[in-house]
Scaffold this motif. Sequence first.
Motif, mmCIF file in Angstrom:
data_model
loop_
_atom_site.group_PDB
_atom_site.id
_atom_site.type_symbol
_atom_site.label_atom_id
_atom_site.label_comp_id
_atom_site.label_asym_id
_atom_site.label_seq_id
_atom_site.Cartn_x
_atom_site.Cartn_y
_atom_site.Cartn_z
ATOM 1 N N LYS A 137 -36.477 -25.998 12.051
ATOM 2 C CA LYS A 137 -37.201 -24.982 12.688
ATOM 3 C C LYS A 137 -37.197 -25.286 14.392
ATOM 4 C CE LYS A 137 -38.909 -22.301 9.326
ATOM 5 N NZ LYS A 137 -38.416 -20.823 9.360
ATOM 6 N N ILE A 138 -36.793 -26.338 14.440
ATOM 7 C CA ILE A 138 -36.758 -26.996 15.959
ATOM 8 C C ILE A 138 -35.367 -27.690 16.331
ATOM 9 C CG2 ILE A 138 -38.046 -28.241 17.753
ATOM 10 C CD1 ILE A 138 -40.359 -28.435 16.279
ATOM 11 N N ILE A 139 -34.971 -27.134 17.223
ATOM 12 C CA ILE A 139 -33.734 -27.924 17.878
ATOM 13 C C ILE A 139 -33.707 -28.517 19.184
ATOM 14 C CG2 ILE A 139 -31.177 -27.555 18.332
ATOM 15 C CD1 ILE A 139 -31.059 -25.357 16.374
ATOM 16 N N HIS A 140 -33.537 -29.881 19.340
ATOM 17 C CA HIS A 140 -33.656 -30.433 20.627
ATOM 18 C C HIS A 140 -32.549 -31.030 21.012
ATOM 19 C CE1 HIS A 140 -36.179 -33.089 23.438
ATOM 20 N NE2 HIS A 140 -34.981 -33.596 23.500
ATOM 21 N N LEU A 141 -32.077 -30.540 22.303
ATOM 22 C CA LEU A 141 -30.613 -30.910 22.841
ATOM 23 C C LEU A 141 -30.845 -31.547 24.329
ATOM 24 C CD1 LEU A 141 -28.663 -27.615 22.003
ATOM 25 C CD2 LEU A 141 -29.091 -29.674 20.634
ATOM 26 N N ALA A 142 -30.528 -32.726 24.044
ATOM 27 C CA ALA A 142 -30.864 -33.580 25.347
ATOM 28 C C ALA A 142 -29.535 -33.762 25.878
ATOM 29 C CB ALA A 142 -31.441 -35.030 25.196
ATOM 30 N N THR A 143 -29.062 -32.595 27.093
ATOM 31 C CA THR A 143 -27.930 -32.704 27.709
ATOM 32 C C THR A 143 -28.194 -31.677 28.889
ATOM 33 O OG1 THR A 143 -25.615 -32.057 27.445
ATOM 34 C CG2 THR A 143 -27.112 -30.694 26.278
ATOM 35 N N HIS A 144 -26.961 -31.802 29.430
ATOM 36 C CA HIS A 144 -26.973 -30.869 30.793
ATOM 37 C C HIS A 144 -26.735 -29.198 30.276
ATOM 38 C CE1 HIS A 144 -26.515 -33.791 34.204
ATOM 39 N NE2 HIS A 144 -25.759 -34.538 33.153
ATOM 40 N N GLY A 180 -27.780 -35.098 21.400
ATOM 41 C CA GLY A 180 -27.722 -35.254 22.981
ATOM 42 C C GLY A 180 -26.562 -35.943 23.344
ATOM 43 N N ALA A 181 -26.268 -35.991 24.404
ATOM 44 C CA ALA A 181 -25.196 -36.997 25.113
ATOM 45 C C ALA A 181 -25.657 -37.752 26.303
ATOM 46 C CB ALA A 181 -24.093 -35.982 25.492
ATOM 47 N N LEU A 204 -26.684 -39.499 31.644
ATOM 48 C CA LEU A 204 -28.118 -39.248 31.480
ATOM 49 C C LEU A 204 -28.603 -40.377 30.661
ATOM 50 C CD1 LEU A 204 -28.320 -35.438 30.378
ATOM 51 C CD2 LEU A 204 -29.066 -36.462 32.687
ATOM 52 N N PRO A 205 -29.011 -41.750 31.216
ATOM 53 C CA PRO A 205 -28.984 -42.847 30.601
ATOM 54 C C PRO A 205 -30.485 -42.938 29.601
ATOM 55 C CG PRO A 205 -29.095 -43.081 32.865
ATOM 56 C CD PRO A 205 -28.831 -41.743 32.492
ATOM 57 N N SER A 206 -31.300 -41.982 29.907
ATOM 58 C CA SER A 206 -32.568 -42.059 29.136
ATOM 59 C C SER A 206 -32.205 -41.454 27.910
ATOM 60 C CB SER A 206 -33.603 -41.624 30.006
ATOM 61 O OG SER A 206 -33.484 -39.850 30.077
ATOM 62 N N VAL A 207 -31.221 -40.534 27.449
ATOM 63 C CA VAL A 207 -30.990 -39.764 26.448
ATOM 64 C C VAL A 207 -31.232 -40.494 25.229
ATOM 65 C CG1 VAL A 207 -29.444 -38.310 25.076
ATOM 66 C CG2 VAL A 207 -29.877 -37.767 27.345
ATOM 67 N N VAL A 233 -34.925 -32.641 36.226
ATOM 68 C CA VAL A 233 -35.974 -33.479 36.645
ATOM 69 C C VAL A 233 -35.446 -34.949 36.401
ATOM 70 C CG1 VAL A 233 -38.197 -34.306 35.940
ATOM 71 C CG2 VAL A 233 -37.510 -31.941 35.862
ATOM 72 N N SER A 234 -35.751 -35.859 37.026
ATOM 73 C CA SER A 234 -35.260 -37.341 36.879
ATOM 74 C C SER A 234 -35.281 -37.877 35.612
ATOM 75 C CB SER A 234 -36.183 -38.218 37.730
ATOM 76 O OG SER A 234 -37.438 -38.619 37.004
ATOM 77 N N ASP A 235 -34.525 -38.500 35.240
ATOM 78 C CA ASP A 235 -34.348 -39.071 33.784
ATOM 79 C C ASP A 235 -35.571 -39.635 33.292
ATOM 80 O OD1 ASP A 235 -31.650 -38.570 32.768
ATOM 81 O OD2 ASP A 235 -31.210 -41.084 32.612
ATOM 82 N N ARG A 236 -36.103 -40.443 34.097
ATOM 83 C CA ARG A 236 -37.319 -41.074 33.184
ATOM 84 C C ARG A 236 -38.547 -40.029 33.307
ATOM 85 N NH1 ARG A 236 -38.798 -46.543 36.264
ATOM 86 N NH2 ARG A 236 -38.931 -45.014 38.066
ATOM 87 N N GLY A 237 -38.662 -39.107 34.166
ATOM 88 C CA GLY A 237 -39.693 -38.170 34.039
ATOM 89 C C GLY A 237 -39.463 -37.056 32.730
ATOM 90 N N THR A 238 -38.276 -36.695 32.882
ATOM 91 C CA THR A 238 -37.769 -35.847 31.571
ATOM 92 C C THR A 238 -38.141 -36.802 30.295
ATOM 93 O OG1 THR A 238 -36.048 -34.939 32.481
ATOM 94 C CG2 THR A 238 -36.136 -34.830 30.193
ATOM 95 N N LEU A 239 -37.869 -38.192 30.188
ATOM 96 C CA LEU A 239 -38.171 -38.764 29.023
ATOM 97 C C LEU A 239 -39.834 -38.809 28.726
ATOM 98 C CD1 LEU A 239 -37.612 -41.104 27.032
ATOM 99 C CD2 LEU A 239 -37.643 -42.688 28.812
ATOM 100 N N SER A 240 -40.509 -39.133 29.718
ATOM 101 C CA SER A 240 -41.978 -39.259 29.583
ATOM 102 C C SER A 240 -42.559 -38.088 29.117
ATOM 103 C CB SER A 240 -42.469 -39.531 30.962
ATOM 104 O OG SER A 240 -42.028 -40.776 31.551
#
Length: 436
Positions: free
Chosen positions: A273-280, A223-224, A233-236, A355-362
Amino acid sequence: MKQVIRRIGLWLVLSLFFASVVHAAPLDTALDQGRVTEAVPLIEQTWEKQYEDYFRVNFPDPTITAADVAKTLSQLATQTGQKPALIYVVPRAKQLELVLISPGQPPVQKRVAAAPASVLLPKVKQFSLAITDPRLKPSNQYLPAAQQLYEWMLSPLEAELAAQKIDTLIFCLGVGLRTLPLSALHDGQQFLAEKYSLSRIPAFTLTDTLYSDIRRAPVLAMGASSFKEHIPLPSVPVELFLVARNTKSRRFFLNQDFTLANLQRQRTSQAFKIIHLATHADFQPGSPRHSYIQLWDDKLQLNEMQQLRWQNPSVELLVLSACKTAIGDRNAELGFAGLAVQAGVKSAIASLWYVSDRGTLSLMSEFYRQLQTAPIKAEALRQVQISLLRKQVRIENGQLRSSRGPFSLPPELAGQNEDLSHPYYWAAFTVVGSPW
């Protein structure tokens, strides 16, 4: 001016809807005459053609019948211990049509005369606008529309769902409904997510129905946090750290390491098997090339995703944690609902709005905890949504509190307490493609 824009947008949606009706005469005849067994393959063919036209590809065109779907659902119920049902939701000029297929059962058709497209689609728009703004006072302004849509789309089928003990709903949705936040529909007492695991598919023929247990699957997390053309996205960094910790991944890749070349290199080194991308990721009007996932140094356009060849080795789940979709736009919703197919993955989890940064993080930090024990992906997401709704996952006094205990957030994320129980925070996230 906003009202004028909304009216123009609604007019365009309705125009596209009625234009599609003109080309659906055999389907209309089958539905009008109650020949539901004949209608099922026609629904599949009609909607598959819409995705083919949008992505400009020719999908394999196997003939599928209602009996085929019912048999597949029976097999999956045995494999997973979850009992699924498929619901086709077909908006039409004079009424809404619902078609239910459940394991080993003949299809059931229900007609909702109170919900013609001219009434249904404005209600969907009203619901989406209300739920995506948690600042509205009172905060439950979305509720009347949520209950009305539930009455139209779920209530006619509730007796059959209860009698067969269905616990997983797979929605195959028509024009104007493909970006509906299904989990926040409300029966007057509960949200839909409190009752069923949920997913949305473009068509059953475009869905990979092979079951694979991914509870111990390796995760590639990338992610970025800063961008040239997007808000940061400061929570990334924290999100990626927690994903790696909760999945026992050895490392994650941030900012300069989040490139297409490195993504391909890591996939070559290990069969993730899983790819997680934390980005726009933006699903925009127009052609698929206007929709994209933002990498550190480039945009990965939706029409380019098949070139990644994620079928070999196969990717079970793609997670996009910061998406935004042009809700109400026909092409944007085709891109979103067809995400898993175009990406070449079995399932995707993405958000309908940012969604808000902290909401997504949670939500994301807890999702991977649930994925370790839940029988299917859709149930893992449901359990997270319930945890936020019931405030079992929350941000409090600078800490993220979840099933793993408190985690102290860095000062830039601590801030004020945020009420994550509002559906704005959890209903945006949805399973696209196979719930298994």
